[in-house]
Scaffold this motif. Structure first.
Motif, PDB file in Angstrom:
ATOM      1  N   VAL B 324       0.839  -1.197   0.000  1.00 28.79           N
ATOM      2  CA  VAL B 324       0.000   0.000   0.000  1.00 28.79           C
ATOM      3  C   VAL B 324       0.877   1.250   0.000  1.00 28.79           C
ATOM      4  CG1 VAL B 324      -1.722   1.290   1.317  1.00 28.79           C
ATOM      5  CG2 VAL B 324      -1.895  -1.191   1.137  1.00 28.79           C
ATOM      6  N   TYR B 325       1.931   1.197   0.778  1.00 24.18           N
ATOM      7  CA  TYR B 325       2.850   2.335   0.848  1.00 24.18           C
ATOM      8  C   TYR B 325       3.408   2.656  -0.539  1.00 24.18           C
ATOM      9  CZ  TYR B 325       6.772   5.178   2.520  1.00 24.18           C
ATOM     10  OH  TYR B 325       7.661   6.195   2.746  1.00 24.18           O
ATOM     11  N   ALA B 326       3.799   1.600  -1.248  1.00 21.54           N
ATOM     12  CA  ALA B 326       4.352   1.790  -2.596  1.00 21.54           C
ATOM     13  C   ALA B 326       3.314   2.401  -3.528  1.00 21.54           C
ATOM     14  CB  ALA B 326       4.844   0.461  -3.147  1.00 21.54           C
ATOM     15  N   ILE B 327       2.066   1.931  -3.396  1.00 23.59           N
ATOM     16  CA  ILE B 327       0.997   2.476  -4.244  1.00 23.59           C
ATOM     17  C   ILE B 327       0.809   3.966  -3.955  1.00 23.59           C
ATOM     18  CG2 ILE B 327      -1.494   2.397  -4.704  1.00 23.59           C
ATOM     19  CD1 ILE B 327      -1.283  -0.658  -4.281  1.00 23.59           C
ATOM     20  N   VAL B 328       0.851   4.321  -2.664  1.00 27.97           N
ATOM     21  CA  VAL B 328       0.699   5.731  -2.307  1.00 27.97           C
ATOM     22  C   VAL B 328       1.828   6.555  -2.936  1.00 27.97           C
ATOM     23  CG1 VAL B 328       0.774   7.387  -0.407  1.00 27.97           C
ATOM     24  CG2 VAL B 328      -0.572   5.310  -0.188  1.00 27.97           C
ATOM     25  N   LEU B 329       3.051   6.030  -2.886  1.00 28.08           N
ATOM     26  CA  LEU B 329       4.182   6.743  -3.498  1.00 28.08           C
ATOM     27  C   LEU B 329       3.917   6.997  -4.977  1.00 28.08           C
ATOM     28  CD1 LEU B 329       7.437   5.147  -2.038  1.00 28.08           C
ATOM     29  CD2 LEU B 329       6.333   7.282  -1.409  1.00 28.08           C
ATOM     30  N   ILE B 330       3.437   5.967  -5.657  1.00 24.40           N
ATOM     31  CA  ILE B 330       3.197   6.107  -7.095  1.00 24.40           C
ATOM     32  C   ILE B 330       2.091   7.123  -7.356  1.00 24.40           C
ATOM     33  CG2 ILE B 330       2.361   4.888  -9.147  1.00 24.40           C
ATOM     34  CD1 ILE B 330       3.749   2.362  -7.945  1.00 24.40           C
ATOM     35  N   VAL B 331       1.028   7.067  -6.540  1.00 25.19           N
ATOM     36  CA  VAL B 331      -0.072   8.023  -6.720  1.00 25.19           C
ATOM     37  C   VAL B 331       0.427   9.444  -6.522  1.00 25.19           C
ATOM     38  CG1 VAL B 331      -2.232   8.849  -5.714  1.00 25.19           C
ATOM     39  CG2 VAL B 331      -1.913   6.412  -6.139  1.00 25.19           C
ATOM     40  N   MET B 332       1.250   9.653  -5.492  1.00 26.14           N
ATOM     41  CA  MET B 332       1.762  10.995  -5.248  1.00 26.14           C
ATOM     42  C   MET B 332       2.626  11.478  -6.420  1.00 26.14           C
ATOM     43  SD  MET B 332       2.647  11.157  -1.201  1.00 26.14           S
ATOM     44  CE  MET B 332       2.887  12.917  -1.035  1.00 26.14           C
ATOM     45  N   MET B 333       3.396  10.533  -6.971  1.00 29.29           N
ATOM     46  CA  MET B 333       4.252  10.879  -8.105  1.00 29.29           C
ATOM     47  C   MET B 333       3.396  11.302  -9.293  1.00 29.29           C
ATOM     48  SD  MET B 333       7.582   8.635  -8.584  1.00 29.29           S
ATOM     49  CE  MET B 333       6.863   7.325  -9.517  1.00 29.29           C
ATOM     50  N   LEU B 334       2.321  10.555  -9.524  1.00 29.30           N
ATOM     51  CA  LEU B 334       1.433  10.886 -10.644  1.00 29.30           C
ATOM     52  C   LEU B 334       0.782  12.249 -10.416  1.00 29.30           C
ATOM     53  CD1 LEU B 334      -0.242   7.430 -11.339  1.00 29.30           C
ATOM     54  CD2 LEU B 334       1.447   8.624 -12.732  1.00 29.30           C
ATOM     55  N   LEU B 335       0.340  12.479  -9.188  1.00 31.66           N
ATOM     56  CA  LEU B 335      -0.308  13.755  -8.875  1.00 31.66           C
ATOM     57  C   LEU B 335       0.649  14.917  -9.101  1.00 31.66           C
ATOM     58  CD1 LEU B 335      -2.428  13.080  -5.666  1.00 31.66           C
ATOM     59  CD2 LEU B 335      -3.228  13.575  -7.972  1.00 31.66           C
ATOM     60  N   ASN B 336       1.926  14.686  -8.755  1.00 32.85           N
ATOM     61  CA  ASN B 336       2.926  15.738  -8.924  1.00 32.85           C
ATOM     62  C   ASN B 336       3.054  16.185 -10.367  1.00 32.85           C
ATOM     63  OD1 ASN B 336       4.145  16.897  -6.781  1.00 32.85           O
ATOM     64  ND2 ASN B 336       5.468  15.151  -6.369  1.00 32.85           N
ATOM     65  N   ASN B 337       2.794  15.253 -11.277  1.00 41.27           N
ATOM     66  CA  ASN B 337       2.943  15.575 -12.686  1.00 41.27           C
ATOM     67  C   ASN B 337       1.607  15.851 -13.359  1.00 41.27           C
ATOM     68  OD1 ASN B 337       5.787  15.387 -12.972  1.00 41.27           O
ATOM     69  ND2 ASN B 337       5.581  13.175 -12.699  1.00 41.27           N
ATOM     70  N   ASN B 338       0.601  16.094 -12.544  1.00 39.78           N
ATOM     71  CA  ASN B 338      -0.729  16.271 -13.098  1.00 39.78           C
ATOM     72  C   ASN B 338      -1.123  17.748 -13.053  1.00 39.78           C
ATOM     73  OD1 ASN B 338      -3.622  16.452 -13.248  1.00 39.78           O
ATOM     74  ND2 ASN B 338      -3.645  14.235 -13.022  1.00 39.78           N
ATOM     75  N   ALA B 339      -1.418  18.301 -14.214  1.00 40.78           N
ATOM     76  CA  ALA B 339      -1.721  19.731 -14.298  1.00 40.78           C
ATOM     77  C   ALA B 339      -2.988  20.075 -13.522  1.00 40.78           C
ATOM     78  CB  ALA B 339      -1.868  20.148 -15.758  1.00 40.78           C
TER      79      ALA B 339
END
Lengths: 252, 358
Positions: B324-339
């Motif tokens: 779950v932690y890894a999934i959260v990391l990936i989601v945050m990364m995606l959000l960071n690159n989301n306009a």
């Protein structure tokens, strides 16, 4: 002695003598052009003058001060500012902050005064804002002062670079192909801006340019560089009529 | 159309004061509410135990952001500075515990000493690596971080009636000491015990505020502009008369100082072991900085709170915790690159600022 006195500077990269025995004398207030075919060594001369490269030989004296072998930072503090052929703005800073970086050494206060927000910080920042906005107004950029500098259109980025260079309070301004990539209208406007800068700041200017209209329009004297050495030097009209220059550079 | 929109830079936005205020309020608000929840026994002791380390990690992330986000140099040895601060502070407190019984005098001294020693390490390490950039700097800082930890791991300090005894790489010969008054302080790789628990949550939060104050004010000043100018274009910065050496050293020193302070606070809140400061910690802090949006002080703080608390709060998931932690990391990364996400952030935090300019 001239305002800028460059005597016999040269540099080699490996076996290539990129610039050889280059001499230049510019009087105060003059608008001087440096032209030559691609790869002639014009930008290398700029890099030698501004300390990016250290000359193998020769001396550079500006306003009586010997600047040979000094670092770019020292040379800037001694009154030489430049722009770059490929624009080098601080692209993640606002337009205003780009100019304020130029004012860095003009209106100083210590890092500690900045962190603690002491009165000197407020006073200096206010002074910087005023000065920077004044400069931006000269270049008609005051409306874009809060824009990220990378968001400016190309022509305005060029202007901003000149504004930033002027903010360091130079005695001599070096412009590396200021009209590169500009259309005729923009070039026309740029010529006016350069004339304005010269008059308003009483500036001595040395510029590299390929646009012959600009060169013959505003430069008083010219040096033509070819394969790292001087081909011709003198009044613009004479140099441009020199048969050697025509064959080497302008074409028949 | 899109081009004409003013894009604001964190820490540099015109209404800089408002932006900073939001950050202070967020920090104070979060810890205030947390303290209330703990006090009211809504939140358990597990949560309570997370708060002080969380403060230390926020200080680490905010100070590392100065190097990575503002100066733009990748540093992988930030845990080393924390290690220096932790051990210097701990040894000082243990040694002076009887001489200075009042924590009110002893602890500030420990903090100052730990912070300054770490800052000194920042300078000493900073000077030789001034010329390094990018991957090379990352590798060298990684090595320095590990060297510091290994040095500490081999340090033996004991005290007896005759004074302090030091030894490196091998234990102190007990026969050389007055056994009746002998007390071990550092025992090589063993955990350090006997550190007074001087760090309170209030104190830790105050130091988070201090870190935010200094770092954000530094960024939004003449020096900060120079540092970001170096990051954006080193050659142009030099041609504009900005001293690269001076500003890099300012960053290394300030960054190390706050890591050292975080170390002292950390050491005085739990047991201390050198393995806590290995490169995993450096990487973890870097993850906080990157996922908080490189260069954003507020982002680094928020990312630290979420990402530090998460693995602990997810303990009930047992084996699935790290997944779950890894999934959260990936989601945050995606959000960071989301306009869209950035737009949402702007409307949340900077609506008023926008109205002012239009």
């Amino acid at each position: 002695m001239s305002f800028l006195e460059v005597t016999n500077i040269g540099i080699s990269f490996g076996g290539l003598r990129a610039v050889d025995d280059f001499c230049l004398h510019i009087e105060k207030g003059e608008l001087y052009g440096l032209i030559g075919p691609n790869g002639a060594g014009k930008t290398t001369v700029f890099n030698l003058l501004t300390g990016v490269y250290k000359p193998d030989r020769g001396t550079i004296v500006l306003d009586g001060e010997n600047l040979t072998g000094k670092s770019p930072i020292e040379i800037n503090q001694h009154g030489m500012a430049r722009t770059f052929q490929n624009i080098r703005l601080f692209h993640n800073l606002s337009v205003l902050d780009n100019v304020k970086v130029g004012l860095h050494n003009q209106i100083p206060y210590s890092a500690l005064e900045g962190v603690l927000r002491l009165p000197r910080y407020r006073k200096a920042e206010r002074e910087m804002d005023e000065k920077a906005e004044e400069l931006l107004e000269v270049f008609d950029l005051q409306g874009e002062k809060d824009y990220l500098s990378s968001n400016l259109p190309y022509g305005k980025q060029r202007k901003l670079e000149i504004a930033r260079a002027l903010a360091t309070n130079p005695k001599l301004l070096l412009l590396d192909e200021p009209a590169a990539g500009m259309n005729p209208n923009e070039t026309e406007e740029l010529m006016e801006t350069i004339q304005l800068v010269r008059k308003r700041f009483d500036m001595t200017i040395l510029l590299i340019e390929h646009d012959m209209k600009l060169v013959s329009g505003i430069c008083e004297e010219l040096t033509v560089l070819n394969f790292g050495s001087i081909l011709a030097q003198g009044k613009t009209s004479q140099v441009l009529n020199n048969p050697d220059v025509i064959t080497a550079y302008l074409g028949e | 159309m899109e081009k004409n929109k003013t894009k604001r830079v964190s820490g540099l936005a015109r209404p800089a004061f408002r932006s900073k205020l939001i950050t202070y309020v967020l920090a104070a608000g979060f810890f205030g509410v947390s303290a209330l929840l703990v006090q009211a026994e809504v939140a358990g002791s597990l949560y309570e135990g997370l708060l002080i380390p969380m403060c230390c990690y926020i200080m680490m992330a905010v100070s590392l952001n100065l190097t990575v986000g503002i100066l733009g140099e990748l540093s992988l040895g930030h845990a080393g500075f924390m290690c220096v601060g932790a051990y210097v502070g701990a040894v000082f407190s243990i040694v002076t515990r009887t001489a200075i019984p009042s924590a009110w005098i002893r602890f500030p001294l420990a903090l100052l000493l730990g912070g300054l020693t770490a800052a000194l390490f920042g300078v000493v390490i900073g000077i030789p690596i001034l010329r390094l950039r990018g991957d090379y700097l990352a590798i060298v800082t990684l090595a320095f971080g590990e060297i510091i930890r290994k040095l500490v791991e081999n340090l033996y300090i004991a005290v007896d009636a005759n004074g302090l005894h030091f030894s490196f790489a091998k234990a102190i010969d007990p026969l050389s000491m007055d056994l009746a008054t002998k007390k071990d302080i550092l025992n090589g790789p063993m955990a350090v015990s006997g550190i007074p628990r001087d760090t309170t949550l209030l104190l830790a939060v105050l130091f988070v505020m201090l870190t935010l104050f200094v770092v954000m004010n530094l960024i939004d000043s003449r020096s900060g502009r120079a540092i970001m100018a170096i990051r954006d274009n080193r050659i142009a910065a030099e041609a504009t008369g900005i001293s690269i050496t001076k500003h890099k050293l300012i960053v290394f020193t300030v960054s190390a100082f706050f890591a050292g302070l975080a170390g002292v606070l950390y050491a005085h809140s739990s047991t201390l072991k050198s393995t806590q400061f290995d490169y995993n910690l450096s990487i973890q802090i870097l993850v906080f900085v990157v996922l908080g949006g490189i260069g954003s002080t507020r982002g680094a703080m928020i990312a630290t709170v979420i990402l530090y608390a998460l693995p602990e709060l997810l303990r009930f998931l047992q084996d699935y915790r790290m997944l779950v932690y890894a999934i959260v990391l990936i989601v945050m990364m995606l959000l960071n690159n989301n306009a869209r996400f950035h737009q949402l952030k702007q409307t949340l935090f900077q609506r008023k600022a926008k109205e002012e300019t239009t």
